[in-house]
Each structure stands twice: as C-alpha cells, then as structure tokens.
Design a protein around this motif. Structure first.
Motif: not given
Length: 485
Positions: A41-61
C-alpha cells in the motif's frame, strides 16, 4: 524471485509517497500513482518532512526497510539519512551491488530508479545454500512474534539476504564447516537479527550451546527479559560490555550488529579489540548451532553478569517507588504492564529512550522500539506507522511536547487520518501522578479513538545512579560515517 518479491520480503509495510511526485506521475511500466511496489500500500504524505520521518521510523526501528516513492524513484532506508545523494540502482542486477556499496560507504539509502519491470525475473538467482532461513510466511519459517523480516531466501544473492544499509561491524568472519567447534564467552546481537527474520535461530543457538546473549538496545525483545540466556540490554552506556563479561581474552561472537549500534568507547572500556570479534552472518545461525558452545554454559537460576546485577540494583528500588512524581523506571514499567497485545512503544534519542531501553521489560519482540539514531518527530512517526499497518495502537514516548516542527506535523497528519495513537511526554509539565493513576490514564488513552497526548512529570534524579553503575551514555553520540551524501 522478482525484485518486487524481494522488496515485499524485506518487511516493507507501506511505501510513503512524497508530495508532488506520484500524483501526476506514473509507476513502473505504466502503473498509476502509488504503484511503486505491487501489493504494498502507498501512503501519501502531507509534506516531505513527514514523509522522511515515517520512512525513517520504519527503516531505523522496524523489522525491514523504510521506503519513499516520488513517482519515479523508490528510495529504501534502514538508518537515519541526511540530505544527499543515495547509492542508485537502475536495474535488478544492480540492486545487490547498490546494497553492498551503501553498506560500505554508510550511505544508509539506495535509490531504485523504477524504469524496469518489478514483476519480471530478469535473470534467475542461483540456488541458495542448504540450511538457509526461510522467510516469514513460507513453509518451514519460524515465528518472530508477528514481526516480518527478511531472510536468506533460496535464490536470493547473499548480499540481499539482509537488506540493512548501515555500515557493518568488522571482524573475523565465521564460515560454516571451518575449524573445530568454537568455545564462546559472549554473544552480541544487533537489529540485523530481527531484519533477517533470524530471532528463532538465535534462540536455538543460545539454547543448544548454553550461550548468554547481550542484545543491543535496537533489538529489545529477542529474548524475554527473564530468559536465562538474556544477559540484558546493552550498548547504551560505556561499561555495558565490560559488565556483561567482555574482556581482552574473551571469544565474542557478534551477529547482526551494525557499526551504528556500537560506540568505540564500549570496546575500549572492556579492553576488547573489535577486530578480534567473530562476525556471524544471521543466515549462518543454523549452522552455528552445531559449531558453537559456551565456555561456561548459562543455566536456569545460575549467576547473572555484573551488568544485570548493577542495573537491577538501580532499577529494583525505583520499580518499588510508585509515588508521584514518577521516576522513569516506574513509568516504563507502567507502559509495559498496560500495553495491549500488538501494541508498540516508539522512542527517539533522549532521556526517555535511555530509560525505556534500560527498564522496559520485554515479553515479545516488537513491543518497544529504540533507534540507533533519529531526529525529532521519528517516535510519533513510528507510532503512526504502527497504526497505519494495523498493528494495534502505537505509543510514542518523547521528551518535549509536539507543538512545532515535524513532530507536530506528524501528529496533525495522524489526526486527519483518524489513526489511533498515544503520545506520552516525559518532561516537567502536567499533573504529578502515582503509578496507579498513570496506568489508569494510559488505559483510558489506549482505548480511545484518535490521537491522545499525555504530559507526565518524570523525576530523572536517578539517572545519576544509572551513570554511576554503567558509565556515561554512549548511545546516539557517534556521528554517522561519512558517505556520498
């Protein structure tokens, strides 16, 4: 196996769409918006900072990779990534090489240009070696408490067996079938074990070899807190390794351990040369169960290492002090006690994460997530990730109220999505509460729909005792290795 199959096996929960990219763009081979990886599934993010935070959370934790999609490029993450140019891959054959280069340089990200067909098998992968670990969800796979992960799948290049993109800890690599049985003093386990879906194999190694395992704070839950093989959670403070039993002449096996997770000060304090570590690939754990044994086997009810005893001496009296204002050990115990099945606690570097890493008692893998590095907002993004994945309620524990920046933006995003998550701020504001009051308030918040923000005054005076017991904090103080960023 196609590249799309491989991506799904990495524990990829969803792909985060960056704003302005996929809405008017095209997916791979004519696919529409949000079609970066078929079946995910794709999740549209409201802005680039939120997009990076969500992907980083998945990648680091998370147990696998985080993923960003801009309509043409899929960027895969497994560590904190600062702005720059990730390693690129423009074809399926280039992917394994790109992963290897990302690890070597510490880039932390691979950008896959999706101008080829993910559903096609461009060239058959060579058959995997015997005794490889089956991926979760396939025949012969063992459960990792509901956490998906990657494993060496027959037909997958060895480089891709664990998709971690952080630099690896160096040492003497162990290979199956070489030499006499190895007598081991200590095993160190990092998040790569989780990413590889190899936790059951690690548990089997410890049980058959009588081995004690010190898990990194990024891998809390690989053993239950009360398992005799669990030597504690380490790598947070300078003397952790020494107190766990490491010494200059010890034979120490490291499995799934990234360089991000271990500060050089840990080895220096124990007098250990990191180059002498025996590096075990998670995929080789089954072979190691017949080739490694403890020099002094651990036994049920046997003596615990000094690390366990020293930390228990600090935390024990704190658990037994439930009055207001709460101390951080008691606050962590409250969270562990009321967290529902499937729920998860997400943190980010800071005082609260230090104490949760130390004192949150784990009975299942994935109940608590502590990253090797992370920016402000990644804890709330992680709790949102859990909600989006349908894992149950996500709880973010942070040090500052989310009133501005990416933390506030992610919280607003969660509210607009109708996600159910709880943010607990361990700071100075709010009404002092006893343990009983804290648990009652948490239970109400965990059962409530939408977003709840709780401010809890926490008395950190006992941090002095923690530092006296195990030395200064060394987690999150190591700068990421330089790379082509």
């Amino acid at each position: 196996m196609t590249v799309g199959d491989w991506l799904r096996r990495q524990g990829l929960r969803h792909v985060v769409e960056t704003p302005g990219g996929p809405r008017g763009g095209r997916g791979p081979r004519g696919g529409g918006a949000g079609r970066a990886v078929p079946g995910i599934r794709a999740v549209p993010a409201p802005d680039l900072d939120c997009a990076l935070a969500l992907a980083e959370a998945e990648g680091t934790m998370g147990a696998g990779l985080g993923a960003l999609w801009d309509g043409a490029v899929l960027t895969l993450l497994s560590r904190r990534v600062d702005p720059g140019a990730p390693v690129t891959a423009r074809s399926a054959p280039e992917l394994a090489d790109a992963v290897a280069r990302a690890r070597k340089t510490g880039a932390g990200a691979v950008a896959v240009h999706l101008d080829f067909d993910l559903t096609a098998d461009p060239e058959p992968f060579a058959a995997g070696p015997p005794g490889t670990i089956s991926p979760p969800g396939t025949a012969g796979a063992s459960s990792t408490a509901g956490i998906p992960g990657t494993a060496r799948v027959p037909g997958t290049p060895a480089t891709l067996a664990d998709a971690g993109l952080a630099p690896r800890l160096s040492g003497a690599a162990w290979r199956p079938g070489t030499g006499e049985p190895l007598e081991v003093d200590l095993v160190l386990a990092g998040r790569g074990v989780v990413r590889a879906g190899a936790v059951p194999a690690l548990v089997e190694l410890a049980a058959r070899g009588g081995l004690g395992v010190l898990n990194v704070f990024t891998a809390k839950g690989v053993f239950r807190w009360d398992s005799p093989h669990h030597l504690g959670t380490g790598f947070l403070q300078e003397r952790d390794l020494a107190l766990a039993g490491a010494h200059p002449d010890a034979v120490i096996v490291a499995v799934g351990l990234d360089a991000d997770e271990c500060a050089p000060a840990l080895f220096a304090a124990a007098g250990v040369d990191p180059a002498r570590l025996v590096i075990l690939d998670p995929a080789d754990l089954p072979a190691a169960t017949v080739a490694m044994r403890a020099r002094i086997p651990v036994t049920e009810g046997g003596p615990r290492p000094a690390l366990y005893r020293e930390l228990a001496a600090v935390a024990g009296p704190l658990y037994a002090a439930p009055g207001a204002p709460l101390n951080p050990a008691c606050a962590a115990a409250d969270l562990a006690a009321v967290l529902p099945e499937g729920g998860s606690v997400w943190t980010e570097p800071g005082p609260a994460a230090h104490w949760i890493g130390r004192t949150f008692s784990t009975v299942r893998l994935g109940s608590v997530r502590v990253p090797a590095a992370g920016r402000d907002g990644v804890a709330i993004a992680g709790a949102l990730s859990a909600a989006l994945a349908g894992d149950g309620v996500g709880v973010a524990v942070v040090d500052q109220p989310p009133r501005a920046g990416v933390a506030a933006a992610c919280l607003d995003w969660a509210g607009r999505l109708g996600a159910r998550l709880v943010v607990e701020v361990w700071g100075e504001r709010g009404v002092p509460r006893s343990s009983a009051q804290h648990r009652e308030r948490l239970v109400d918040a965990l059962a409530s729909p939408g977003v709840s923000v709780l401010e809890l005054p926490v008395d950190y005076a006992a941090t002095r005792e923690l530092l006296a017991a195990a030395g200064p904090l060394v987690a999150w103080t190591v700068s990421p290795p330089a790379g082509p960023m």
